[in-house]
Design a protein around this motif. Structure first.
Motif, mmCIF file in Angstrom:
data_model
loop_
_atom_site.group_PDB
_atom_site.id
_atom_site.type_symbol
_atom_site.label_atom_id
_atom_site.label_comp_id
_atom_site.label_asym_id
_atom_site.label_seq_id
_atom_site.Cartn_x
_atom_site.Cartn_y
_atom_site.Cartn_z
ATOM 1 N N TRP A 233 2.511 12.213 5.304
ATOM 2 C CA TRP A 233 2.273 11.702 6.658
ATOM 3 C C TRP A 233 1.811 10.254 6.641
ATOM 4 C CZ3 TRP A 233 4.272 14.048 10.593
ATOM 5 C CH2 TRP A 233 4.524 15.406 10.496
ATOM 6 N N VAL A 234 0.918 9.925 5.730
ATOM 7 C CA VAL A 234 0.433 8.542 5.609
ATOM 8 C C VAL A 234 1.591 7.614 5.258
ATOM 9 C CG1 VAL A 234 -1.050 7.010 4.260
ATOM 10 C CG2 VAL A 234 -1.928 9.215 5.025
ATOM 11 N N LEU A 235 2.431 8.038 4.339
ATOM 12 C CA LEU A 235 3.568 7.218 3.930
ATOM 13 C C LEU A 235 4.579 7.053 5.058
ATOM 14 C CD1 LEU A 235 3.994 8.569 0.329
ATOM 15 C CD2 LEU A 235 3.324 6.251 0.979
ATOM 16 N N ALA A 236 4.814 8.103 5.816
ATOM 17 C CA ALA A 236 5.739 7.989 6.947
ATOM 18 C C ALA A 236 5.197 7.009 7.990
ATOM 19 C CB ALA A 236 5.971 9.361 7.571
ATOM 20 N N ILE A 237 3.899 7.050 8.256
ATOM 21 C CA ILE A 237 3.297 6.128 9.224
ATOM 22 C C ILE A 237 3.343 4.699 8.699
ATOM 23 C CG2 ILE A 237 1.110 5.484 10.332
ATOM 24 C CD1 ILE A 237 0.555 8.561 10.478
ATOM 25 N N LEU A 238 3.026 4.508 7.421
ATOM 26 C CA LEU A 238 3.141 3.172 6.837
ATOM 27 C C LEU A 238 4.592 2.684 6.866
ATOM 28 C CD1 LEU A 238 0.716 3.414 3.788
ATOM 29 C CD2 LEU A 238 0.449 1.970 5.803
ATOM 30 N N GLY A 239 5.537 3.588 6.670
ATOM 31 C CA GLY A 239 6.953 3.227 6.760
ATOM 32 C C GLY A 239 7.335 2.760 8.152
ATOM 33 N N VAL A 240 6.796 3.420 9.173
ATOM 34 C CA VAL A 240 7.056 2.994 10.553
ATOM 35 C C VAL A 240 6.505 1.584 10.765
ATOM 36 C CG1 VAL A 240 6.434 3.421 12.961
ATOM 37 C CG2 VAL A 240 7.212 5.312 11.519
ATOM 38 N N ILE A 241 5.306 1.331 10.260
ATOM 39 C CA ILE A 241 4.710 -0.006 10.386
ATOM 40 C C ILE A 241 5.584 -1.044 9.691
ATOM 41 C CG2 ILE A 241 2.737 -1.437 9.717
ATOM 42 C CD1 ILE A 241 0.994 1.117 10.124
ATOM 43 N N VAL A 242 6.042 -0.724 8.497
ATOM 44 C CA VAL A 242 6.918 -1.643 7.764
ATOM 45 C C VAL A 242 8.220 -1.861 8.530
ATOM 46 C CG1 VAL A 242 8.318 -1.879 5.667
ATOM 47 C CG2 VAL A 242 5.929 -1.191 5.503
ATOM 48 N N GLY A 243 8.786 -0.808 9.066
ATOM 49 C CA GLY A 243 10.028 -0.936 9.833
ATOM 50 C C GLY A 243 9.866 -1.802 11.065
ATOM 51 N N LEU A 244 8.721 -1.696 11.711
ATOM 52 C CA LEU A 244 8.467 -2.499 12.907
ATOM 53 C C LEU A 244 8.165 -3.954 12.581
ATOM 54 C CD1 LEU A 244 6.274 -0.032 14.992
ATOM 55 C CD2 LEU A 244 8.579 -0.823 15.552
ATOM 56 N N VAL B 80 8.372 8.326 -2.147
ATOM 57 C CA VAL B 80 9.047 7.062 -1.847
ATOM 58 C C VAL B 80 10.050 7.263 -0.714
ATOM 59 C CG1 VAL B 80 10.567 5.269 -2.780
ATOM 60 C CG2 VAL B 80 8.701 6.164 -4.175
ATOM 61 N N VAL B 81 10.770 8.370 -0.747
ATOM 62 C CA VAL B 81 11.748 8.659 0.303
ATOM 63 C C VAL B 81 11.045 8.846 1.647
ATOM 64 C CG1 VAL B 81 13.429 10.371 1.107
ATOM 65 C CG2 VAL B 81 13.515 9.542 -1.240
ATOM 66 N N ALA B 82 9.889 9.494 1.673
ATOM 67 C CA ALA B 82 9.132 9.648 2.922
ATOM 68 C C ALA B 82 8.711 8.289 3.465
ATOM 69 C CB ALA B 82 7.905 10.530 2.698
ATOM 70 N N PHE B 83 8.309 7.388 2.586
ATOM 71 C CA PHE B 83 7.912 6.042 2.984
ATOM 72 C C PHE B 83 9.103 5.284 3.571
ATOM 73 C CE2 PHE B 83 7.079 1.577 1.413
ATOM 74 C CZ PHE B 83 6.196 1.248 2.425
ATOM 75 N N VAL B 84 10.228 5.338 2.886
ATOM 76 C CA VAL B 84 11.425 4.637 3.348
ATOM 77 C C VAL B 84 11.972 5.281 4.624
ATOM 78 C CG1 VAL B 84 13.808 4.062 2.734
ATOM 79 C CG2 VAL B 84 11.987 3.780 1.061
ATOM 80 N N ILE C 166 0.837 -1.204 0.000
ATOM 81 C CA ILE C 166 0.000 0.000 0.000
ATOM 82 C C ILE C 166 0.871 1.254 0.000
ATOM 83 C CG2 ILE C 166 -1.648 1.333 1.378
ATOM 84 C CD1 ILE C 166 -2.857 -1.404 2.206
ATOM 85 N N GLY C 167 1.953 1.235 0.770
ATOM 86 C CA GLY C 167 2.855 2.379 0.811
ATOM 87 C C GLY C 167 3.461 2.683 -0.549
ATOM 88 N N LEU C 168 3.922 1.659 -1.241
ATOM 89 C CA LEU C 168 4.495 1.890 -2.569
ATOM 90 C C LEU C 168 3.451 2.373 -3.559
ATOM 91 C CD1 LEU C 168 7.057 -1.013 -3.057
ATOM 92 C CD2 LEU C 168 7.494 1.390 -2.595
ATOM 93 N N VAL C 169 2.259 1.813 -3.503
ATOM 94 C CA VAL C 169 1.200 2.240 -4.419
ATOM 95 C C VAL C 169 0.821 3.700 -4.156
ATOM 96 C CG1 VAL C 169 -1.244 1.899 -5.016
ATOM 97 C CG2 VAL C 169 0.296 -0.064 -4.850
#
Length: 107
Positions: free
Chosen positions: A32-43, A85-89, A13-16
């Motif tokens: 903001w949504v991508l940063a939060i999804l990135g945190v979820i992915v990181g965890l 993408v950078v915000a997500f990562v 979902i983050g990449l899409v």
């Protein structure tokens, strides 16, 4: 098993969202949504064995994002998509880096 599925879907979902937001909308809320999804992915997705490889890849992506913007013809699309993408990562990177710092400090 459910946690692994949540992590995989958060990544997809983050990449899409990053690609769609970059190409079509450029909404401020998407960062903001991508940063939060990135945190979820990181965890949920990055294991202890994957930490160093993930951090190296994140650094490479972040540093090369600017250079990719200069490619003729494709540079325009990269200019819009890469910040998302950078915000997500970055969301995932901060979590993984903090986990690695704590592990390193403990040993």
């Amino acid at each position: 098993m459910k946690i692994a599925i949540i992590g995989k879907w958060a990544f997809i979902i983050g990449l899409v969202i990053a690609v769609l937001a970059g190409l079509f909308y450029q909404p401020a809320w998407a960062i903001w949504v991508l940063a939060i999804l990135g945190v979820i992915v990181g965890l949920l997705n990055v294991t202890a064995e994957d930490t160093r490889g993930f951090l190296l890849a994140a650094i490479g992506l972040t540093l090369s994002a600017t250079a990719l913007n200069t490619i003729p013809l494709m540079g325009r699309a990269f200019t819009y998509v890469l910040p998302f993408v950078v915000a997500f990562v970055a969301g995932a990177t901060i979590v993984v880096a903090l986990k690695e710092l704590f592990v390193t400090a403990r040993s």
